[in-house]
Design a protein around this motif. Structure first.
Motif, PDB file in Angstrom:
ATOM      1  N   TRP A   1      58.542 -18.270  11.482  1.00 45.72           N
ATOM      2  CA  TRP A   1      59.616 -18.923  10.729  1.00 45.72           C
ATOM      3  C   TRP A   1      60.996 -18.512  11.235  1.00 45.72           C
ATOM      4  CZ3 TRP A   1      55.937 -15.585   8.733  1.00 45.72           C
ATOM      5  CH2 TRP A   1      56.368 -14.284   8.483  1.00 45.72           C
ATOM      6  N   GLU A   2      61.041 -17.452  12.024  1.00 43.19           N
ATOM      7  CA  GLU A   2      62.309 -17.026  12.599  1.00 43.19           C
ATOM      8  C   GLU A   2      62.575 -17.707  13.940  1.00 43.19           C
ATOM      9  OE1 GLU A   2      62.228 -12.795  12.833  1.00 43.19           O
ATOM     10  OE2 GLU A   2      62.369 -12.519  10.648  1.00 43.19           O
ATOM     11  N   GLY A   3      61.695 -18.633  14.341  1.00 42.00           N
ATOM     12  CA  GLY A   3      61.826 -19.288  15.636  1.00 42.00           C
ATOM     13  C   GLY A   3      60.860 -18.684  16.635  1.00 42.00           C
ATOM     14  N   GLY A   4      61.023 -19.081  17.887  1.00 43.63           N
ATOM     15  CA  GLY A   4      60.164 -18.512  18.916  1.00 43.63           C
ATOM     16  C   GLY A   4      58.879 -19.278  19.143  1.00 43.63           C
ATOM     17  N   LEU A   5      58.952 -20.625  19.057  1.00 44.05           N
ATOM     18  CA  LEU A   5      57.822 -21.476  19.433  1.00 44.05           C
ATOM     19  C   LEU A   5      58.210 -22.202  20.722  1.00 44.05           C
ATOM     20  CD1 LEU A   5      56.770 -23.052  15.998  1.00 44.05           C
ATOM     21  CD2 LEU A   5      55.689 -21.158  17.206  1.00 44.05           C
ATOM     22  N   ALA A   6      57.550 -21.855  21.811  1.00 49.24           N
ATOM     23  CA  ALA A   6      57.873 -22.455  23.109  1.00 49.24           C
ATOM     24  C   ALA A   6      57.160 -23.792  23.250  1.00 49.24           C
ATOM     25  CB  ALA A   6      57.463 -21.510  24.236  1.00 49.24           C
ATOM     26  N   ILE A   7      57.938 -24.853  23.428  1.00 47.80           N
ATOM     27  CA  ILE A   7      57.367 -26.199  23.471  1.00 47.80           C
ATOM     28  C   ILE A   7      56.346 -26.343  24.592  1.00 47.80           C
ATOM     29  CG2 ILE A   7      57.932 -28.612  23.989  1.00 47.80           C
ATOM     30  CD1 ILE A   7      60.448 -28.293  22.329  1.00 47.80           C
TER      31      ILE A   7
ATOM     32  N   TYR B   1      63.134 -24.165   9.000  1.00 47.01           N
ATOM     33  CA  TYR B   1      62.513 -24.287  10.327  1.00 47.01           C
ATOM     34  C   TYR B   1      61.116 -24.887  10.214  1.00 47.01           C
ATOM     35  CZ  TYR B   1      60.897 -22.787  14.976  1.00 47.01           C
ATOM     36  OH  TYR B   1      60.392 -22.755  16.254  1.00 47.01           O
ATOM     37  N   GLY B   2      60.301 -24.312   9.333  1.00 49.63           N
ATOM     38  CA  GLY B   2      58.938 -24.805   9.164  1.00 49.63           C
ATOM     39  C   GLY B   2      58.904 -26.180   8.527  1.00 49.63           C
ATOM     40  N   LEU B   3      59.790 -26.429   7.561  1.00 51.95           N
ATOM     41  CA  LEU B   3      59.829 -27.740   6.908  1.00 51.95           C
ATOM     42  C   LEU B   3      60.181 -28.847   7.899  1.00 51.95           C
ATOM     43  CD1 LEU B   3      61.576 -27.086   3.467  1.00 51.95           C
ATOM     44  CD2 LEU B   3      59.195 -27.760   3.861  1.00 51.95           C
ATOM     45  N   ILE B   4      61.156 -28.580   8.747  1.00 48.65           N
ATOM     46  CA  ILE B   4      61.593 -29.606   9.703  1.00 48.65           C
ATOM     47  C   ILE B   4      60.516 -29.864  10.744  1.00 48.65           C
ATOM     48  CG2 ILE B   4      63.268 -30.089  11.527  1.00 48.65           C
ATOM     49  CD1 ILE B   4      65.353 -28.648   9.759  1.00 48.65           C
ATOM     50  N   ILE B   5      59.872 -28.824  11.221  1.00 47.49           N
ATOM     51  CA  ILE B   5      58.775 -29.022  12.172  1.00 47.49           C
ATOM     52  C   ILE B   5      57.637 -29.804  11.509  1.00 47.49           C
ATOM     53  CG2 ILE B   5      56.937 -27.823  13.443  1.00 47.49           C
ATOM     54  CD1 ILE B   5      58.975 -25.721  14.205  1.00 47.49           C
TER      55      ILE B   5
ATOM     56  N   LEU C   1      42.225 -35.719  15.230  1.00 48.23           N
ATOM     57  CA  LEU C   1      42.724 -34.974  16.380  1.00 48.23           C
ATOM     58  C   LEU C   1      43.787 -33.954  15.985  1.00 48.23           C
ATOM     59  CD1 LEU C   1      43.101 -34.324  19.356  1.00 48.23           C
ATOM     60  CD2 LEU C   1      44.487 -36.399  19.585  1.00 48.23           C
ATOM     61  N   VAL C   2      44.758 -34.371  15.158  1.00 46.00           N
ATOM     62  CA  VAL C   2      45.856 -33.456  14.831  1.00 46.00           C
ATOM     63  C   VAL C   2      45.408 -32.287  13.959  1.00 46.00           C
ATOM     64  CG1 VAL C   2      47.605 -35.251  15.057  1.00 46.00           C
ATOM     65  CG2 VAL C   2      46.637 -34.757  12.812  1.00 46.00           C
ATOM     66  N   LEU C   3      44.301 -32.456  13.240  1.00 45.92           N
ATOM     67  CA  LEU C   3      43.784 -31.337  12.454  1.00 45.92           C
ATOM     68  C   LEU C   3      43.453 -30.146  13.346  1.00 45.92           C
ATOM     69  CD1 LEU C   3      41.437 -33.134   9.875  1.00 45.92           C
ATOM     70  CD2 LEU C   3      43.643 -32.032   9.424  1.00 45.92           C
ATOM     71  N   PHE C   4      43.084 -30.448  14.578  1.00 47.46           N
ATOM     72  CA  PHE C   4      42.820 -29.392  15.553  1.00 47.46           C
ATOM     73  C   PHE C   4      44.050 -29.126  16.424  1.00 47.46           C
ATOM     74  CE2 PHE C   4      38.661 -31.344  14.713  1.00 47.46           C
ATOM     75  CZ  PHE C   4      37.928 -30.233  14.357  1.00 47.46           C
ATOM     76  N   ALA C   5      44.710 -30.194  16.855  1.00 49.78           N
ATOM     77  CA  ALA C   5      45.773 -30.060  17.855  1.00 49.78           C
ATOM     78  C   ALA C   5      46.991 -29.317  17.324  1.00 49.78           C
ATOM     79  CB  ALA C   5      46.183 -31.450  18.362  1.00 49.78           C
ATOM     80  N   ILE C   6      47.405 -29.592  16.086  1.00 54.84           N
ATOM     81  CA  ILE C   6      48.630 -28.969  15.581  1.00 54.84           C
ATOM     82  C   ILE C   6      48.487 -27.450  15.439  1.00 54.84           C
ATOM     83  CG2 ILE C   6      50.143 -28.765  13.574  1.00 54.84           C
ATOM     84  CD1 ILE C   6      50.119 -31.763  13.325  1.00 54.84           C
TER      85      ILE C   6
ATOM     86  N   ALA D   1      48.266 -25.978  18.897  1.00 56.51           N
ATOM     87  CA  ALA D   1      49.556 -26.076  19.588  1.00 56.51           C
ATOM     88  C   ALA D   1      50.524 -25.000  19.089  1.00 56.51           C
ATOM     89  CB  ALA D   1      50.157 -27.457  19.384  1.00 56.51           C
ATOM     90  N   ILE D   2      50.548 -24.758  17.785  1.00 57.65           N
ATOM     91  CA  ILE D   2      51.433 -23.732  17.228  1.00 57.65           C
ATOM     92  C   ILE D   2      51.041 -22.343  17.735  1.00 57.65           C
ATOM     93  CG2 ILE D   2      52.103 -22.540  15.099  1.00 57.65           C
ATOM     94  CD1 ILE D   2      51.967 -25.261  13.691  1.00 57.65           C
ATOM     95  N   ILE D   3      49.737 -22.063  17.741  1.00 56.61           N
ATOM     96  CA  ILE D   3      49.262 -20.766  18.235  1.00 56.61           C
ATOM     97  C   ILE D   3      49.632 -20.592  19.710  1.00 56.61           C
ATOM     98  CG2 ILE D   3      47.191 -19.416  18.786  1.00 56.61           C
ATOM     99  CD1 ILE D   3      45.926 -20.669  16.237  1.00 56.61           C
ATOM    100  N   CYS D   4      49.414 -21.640  20.500  1.00 54.00           N
ATOM    101  CA  CYS D   4      49.722 -21.561  21.932  1.00 54.00           C
ATOM    102  C   CYS D   4      51.229 -21.462  22.174  1.00 54.00           C
ATOM    103  CB  CYS D   4      49.163 -22.783  22.658  1.00 54.00           C
ATOM    104  SG  CYS D   4      47.361 -22.818  22.766  1.00 54.00           S
ATOM    105  N   ALA D   5      52.025 -22.185  21.369  1.00 51.31           N
ATOM    106  CA  ALA D   5      53.480 -22.116  21.511  1.00 51.31           C
ATOM    107  C   ALA D   5      53.982 -20.709  21.226  1.00 51.31           C
ATOM    108  CB  ALA D   5      54.136 -23.120  20.564  1.00 51.31           C
TER     109      ALA D   5
END
Length: 272
Positions: free
Chosen positions: A90-96, A23-27, A55-60, A63-67
């Motif tokens: 890693w078990e899922g549960g990240l809301a896009i 899950y984490g590898l694919i994301i 930008l992505v150093l902050f955004a990713i 975004a994960i925390i907010c998801a």
């Protein structure tokens, strides 16, 4: 249908107590390919090559925390009783939708600090965001989640005829075949990536590539969410993702019209 079906292992590698999940590898792969695409386009549009890297150093991470926070909030009945599970992303549960909120707010603040047009950044990033989402859905596949309801027994062979065996086998969960809605959304998103890249040649007004992304993704998500069995629910009958999708479609259309009426979108995508 007699088949010896073994689900794919969601764990890629175990090193003692440390487990690396698919899950984490694919994301992560989706994020990396999205970054490569957006960096290439940002240089072509005259931005410094490190703009989106910064930008992505902050955004990713934001975004994960907010998801995760978005998902946990709407599943609070469970997580209030199992607080130790909150960190188990890693078990899922990240809301896009939660991730998008975090990424967009981060992008807006970043643009203000760097004195760059937010809409220019958003337009350049739109296909890359959708690419990351398209790839990320395969993380749900490995976890056997984000699927639809049971496939009627008389349609199972038809699905096997249309789809690779490994997809159908992975959708065989606890003795039942489920509709692979993760695949529907992934294909819809890949199609959107192609459309958004082609629209660059149309030279849309500034901001409209990003807003087209919002509309395209939301249309697909609204329909596909109606097929899923694991939706976050606002009420017993209202699915949160469908409500948010309708709101986003309306907001995107209103924003396009408003910006055109006020003359805020005179610049176009290919303008320097």
């Amino acid at each position: 249908m007699e088949r010896d079906i073994q689900p794919l292992n969601p764990v890629f590698l175990e090193l003692g107590p440390l487990a690396i999940h698919w899950y984490g590898l694919i994301i992560g792969l989706g994020a990396m390919l999205a970054l490569l695409l957006v960096v290439r386009e940002s240089e072509r549009r005259g931005l410094h090559k490190d703009t989106f890297v910064d930008l992505v150093l902050f955004a990713i991470p934001i975004a994960i925390i907010c998801a995760r926070a978005y998902y946990v909030i709407f599943k609070w009945d469970y997580y209030s009783q199992n607080p130790g599970d909150i960190i188990k992303i890693w078990e899922g549960g990240l809301a896009i939708h939660g991730g998008l909120i975090g990424a967009i707010v981060t992008g807006y603040v970043f643009a203000r600090i760097k004195k760059i047009s937010f809409w220019k950044l958003a337009d350049i990033a739109a296909p890359s965001i959708l690419l990351g989402q398209a790839i990320g859905r395969w993380g749900n596949f490995m976890n056997q989640e984000a699927h639809g309801g049971p496939i009627p027994e008389d349609q199972i062979q038809t699905y096997y005829n249309l789809l690779p065996d490994f997809i159908m086998d992975q959708m065989f969960i606890n003795g039942t075949y489920y509709i692979p809605t993760f695949l529907y959304e992934s294909l819809w998103n890949f199609a959107g990536v192609i459309i958004l890249i082609l629209l660059r040649k149309v030279n849309l007004r500034r901001g409209e590539s990003f807003l087209t992304y919002v509309i395209w993704y939301s249309i697909g998500r609204f329909y596909i969410e109606g097929l899923r069995t694991d939706s976050l629910m606002l009420t017993e009958t209202l699915r949160i993702a469908q409500v948010i999708s309708l709101v986003l479609i309306a907001l995107a259309i209103v924003t396009i019209v408003y910006r055109r009426m006020k003359g805020y979108s005179k610049q176009r995508y290919l303008d320097s």
